[in-house]
Motif scaffolding. Structure first.
Motif, PDB file in Angstrom:
ATOM      1  N   LEU A 262      34.444  41.487  43.982  1.00  0.00           N
ATOM      2  CA  LEU A 262      33.895  42.371  42.941  1.00  0.00           C
ATOM      3  C   LEU A 262      33.620  41.648  41.633  1.00  0.00           C
ATOM      4  CD1 LEU A 262      35.982  45.646  43.451  1.00  0.00           C
ATOM      5  CD2 LEU A 262      33.831  44.951  44.526  1.00  0.00           C
ATOM      6  N   GLY A 263      34.126  40.434  41.504  1.00  0.00           N
ATOM      7  CA  GLY A 263      33.857  39.658  40.296  1.00  0.00           C
ATOM      8  C   GLY A 263      34.650  40.068  39.080  1.00  0.00           C
ATOM      9  N   ILE A 264      35.789  40.724  39.280  1.00  0.00           N
ATOM     10  CA  ILE A 264      36.626  41.117  38.153  1.00  0.00           C
ATOM     11  C   ILE A 264      37.250  39.874  37.522  1.00  0.00           C
ATOM     12  CG2 ILE A 264      38.737  42.354  37.514  1.00  0.00           C
ATOM     13  CD1 ILE A 264      38.069  44.414  39.618  1.00  0.00           C
ATOM     14  N   ASN A 265      37.279  39.839  36.211  1.00  0.00           N
ATOM     15  CA  ASN A 265      37.883  38.735  35.476  1.00  0.00           C
ATOM     16  C   ASN A 265      39.376  38.683  35.785  1.00  0.00           C
ATOM     17  OD1 ASN A 265      38.862  36.872  33.660  1.00  0.00           O
ATOM     18  ND2 ASN A 265      38.152  37.948  31.823  1.00  0.00           N
ATOM     19  N   VAL A 266      39.839  37.579  36.349  1.00  0.00           N
ATOM     20  CA  VAL A 266      41.243  37.463  36.743  1.00  0.00           C
ATOM     21  C   VAL A 266      42.181  37.547  35.554  1.00  0.00           C
ATOM     22  CG1 VAL A 266      41.359  34.942  36.627  1.00  0.00           C
ATOM     23  CG2 VAL A 266      42.801  36.181  38.274  1.00  0.00           C
ATOM     24  N   THR A 287      56.302  35.763  43.344  1.00  0.00           N
ATOM     25  CA  THR A 287      55.880  34.364  43.283  1.00  0.00           C
ATOM     26  C   THR A 287      54.581  34.129  44.042  1.00  0.00           C
ATOM     27  OG1 THR A 287      58.202  33.680  43.120  1.00  0.00           O
ATOM     28  CG2 THR A 287      56.598  31.980  43.713  1.00  0.00           C
ATOM     29  N   SER A 288      54.454  34.732  45.233  1.00  0.00           N
ATOM     30  CA  SER A 288      53.239  34.523  46.028  1.00  0.00           C
ATOM     31  C   SER A 288      52.014  35.079  45.312  1.00  0.00           C
ATOM     32  CB  SER A 288      53.377  35.177  47.399  1.00  0.00           C
ATOM     33  OG  SER A 288      53.462  36.581  47.287  1.00  0.00           O
ATOM     34  N   THR A 289      52.190  36.179  44.584  1.00  0.00           N
ATOM     35  CA  THR A 289      51.078  36.771  43.836  1.00  0.00           C
ATOM     36  C   THR A 289      50.684  35.875  42.674  1.00  0.00           C
ATOM     37  OG1 THR A 289      51.812  38.983  44.461  1.00  0.00           O
ATOM     38  CG2 THR A 289      50.296  38.822  42.596  1.00  0.00           C
ATOM     39  N   ILE A 290      51.657  35.257  42.043  1.00  0.00           N
ATOM     40  CA  ILE A 290      51.353  34.288  40.980  1.00  0.00           C
ATOM     41  C   ILE A 290      50.548  33.127  41.562  1.00  0.00           C
ATOM     42  CG2 ILE A 290      52.396  32.566  39.455  1.00  0.00           C
ATOM     43  CD1 ILE A 290      54.644  34.547  38.941  1.00  0.00           C
ATOM     44  N   SER A 295      45.394  30.409  41.962  1.00  0.00           N
ATOM     45  CA  SER A 295      44.352  29.846  42.832  1.00  0.00           C
ATOM     46  C   SER A 295      42.987  30.434  42.528  1.00  0.00           C
ATOM     47  CB  SER A 295      44.708  30.084  44.305  1.00  0.00           C
ATOM     48  OG  SER A 295      44.538  31.446  44.668  1.00  0.00           O
ATOM     49  N   LEU A 296      42.998  31.643  41.936  1.00  0.00           N
ATOM     50  CA  LEU A 296      41.744  32.313  41.567  1.00  0.00           C
ATOM     51  C   LEU A 296      41.322  31.985  40.134  1.00  0.00           C
ATOM     52  CD1 LEU A 296      42.458  35.792  43.214  1.00  0.00           C
ATOM     53  CD2 LEU A 296      40.772  34.106  43.965  1.00  0.00           C
TER      54      LEU A 296
END
Length: 358
Positions: A262-266, A287-290, A295-296
């Motif tokens: 969707l191109g949302i600003n991370v 931690t995995s979400t971080i 990575s994004l």
């Protein structure tokens, strides 16, 4: 050996469906007893033994409207377990179809927790009202939306076209509920036959799209975007968007969908707190979400309105593994607006030791 009429033995016989043995016991005892507020009728209805139900009513004159400690009647028990023959027997004997148990649940509501269309039809045909609400503001259609059977939803809309026009006491709609529980086929019915606002919000400002995303139901999120024109940047009452809510619940695939597809600003910030998704993930210790966010392209040095980094929130939440990962990824400790370092927020000796070792 148990004496004749022992309540525990009687209930065991009913539960096991042993009609002949029950007849012998009751004839010897000459009385029916209760157990913890339940009558033998409740037990027979709960376990689907119509023959015992009929015997107790017709031979012993037991009251089909008797309530237990939760005010459940035998019809509630039969409906909640989907025992159609018991439901029909009780209705034919004149049981009150809209009787209320504790929290104002009707037998129809109980039936809607099961995917048993025939029982629901029997209750409605005997006059059950789909528009009645329980103490939380849920009607039968809302409850059925949580279970997600499209045929039941279609039927309820056919017999009661306005059943969808309902909100819980915290303003959640059936669309919120179906989206949250991942009921894709139910969501399709709701979008086809009902007229919910694209970004209807509950008391916390949550939209159905947010519910789908924060629970990891990407297929439903895509459907809401395509068919319902949902807004992926809508904000809840604290100014958080779907991306932030996905970070809170650790939905990594949903985050990838939001950012990559969707191109949302991370690094988009919550309006009121200026927290980024990285902050929220650190606060919850994901931690995995971080890792996913970094990575994004997430900015590891992002600060909120109080000049706190993700490290401050990780340590405040006593999330050692999360804090260690942030430090190993290059984030340096720094002072917030009060001059407090992240390491000063820890309350556990092992967490502080982990910081010193790092």
């Amino acid at each position: 050996m148990a004496t004749p009429g022992d309540s525990r033995r009687l209930f065991k016989l009913v539960q096991e469906g042993r009609l002949r043995a029950l007849q012998e016991e009751l004839q010897a005892a000459g009385v029916c007893q209760e157990l913890a507020g339940d009558t033998l009728l409740h037990c027979a209805a709960r376990h689907g033994h119509r023959d015992i139900l009929a015997y107790l009513v017709e031979s012993w004159g037991m009251d089909i409207e008797a309530g237990n400690r939760d005010y459940k009647r035998p019809l509630h028990e039969a409906a909640s377990m989907g025992h159609r023959d018991c439901v029909c027997y009780l209705l034919d004997r004149g049981a009150s179809v809209d009787c209320l148990k504790k929290a104002d649940w009707t037998p129809l509501m109980m039936a809607c927790t099961r995917k048993n269309l025939e029982v629901i039809q029997d209750l409605v045909e005997h006059g059950a009202n789909p528009l009645l609400k329980n103490k939380d503001g849920w009607n039968s259609f809302h409850i059925a939306s949580r279970e997600g059977d499209p045929l039941i939803l279609q039927y309820l809309l056919t017999v009661c076209p306005d059943a969808w026009k309902t909100e819980s006491k915290i303003r959640r709609t059936p669309l919120h509920t179906a989206a949250m529980h991942g009921c894709l086929e139910a969501v399709k019915v709701l979008l086809t036959r009902c007229q919910y606002e694209p970004d209807c919000k509950d008391n916390c400002g949550i939209t159905p799209f947010m519910d789908a995303v924060q629970c990891g139901h990407i297929d439903i999120a895509k459907l809401l975007l395509k068919t319902h024109k949902a807004c992926f940047s809508a904000e809840d009452s604290l100014g958080a968007q779907a991306l932030h809510r996905a970070a809170i619940t650790g939905q990594d695939e949903a985050i990838r969908f939001l950012v990559s597809d969707l191109g949302i600003n991370v690094d988009v910030r919550a309006a009121t707190t200026h927290l980024t998704a990285l902050h929220y993930a650190a606060k919850e210790g994901h931690t995995s979400t971080i890792q996913t966010l970094l990575s994004l392209g997430a900015d590891i040095n992002a600060k909120d309105e109080r000049n706190r980094s993700a490290l401050h929130l990780a340590y405040a939440g006593q999330h050692l593994a999360c804090a260690e990962f942030l430090l190993q990824s290059g984030l340096k400790d720094s002072e917030d607006v009060t001059g407090t370092l992240a390491q000063q927020l820890t309350k556990k000796a092992d967490v502080l030791q982990g910081f010193n070792l790092t």
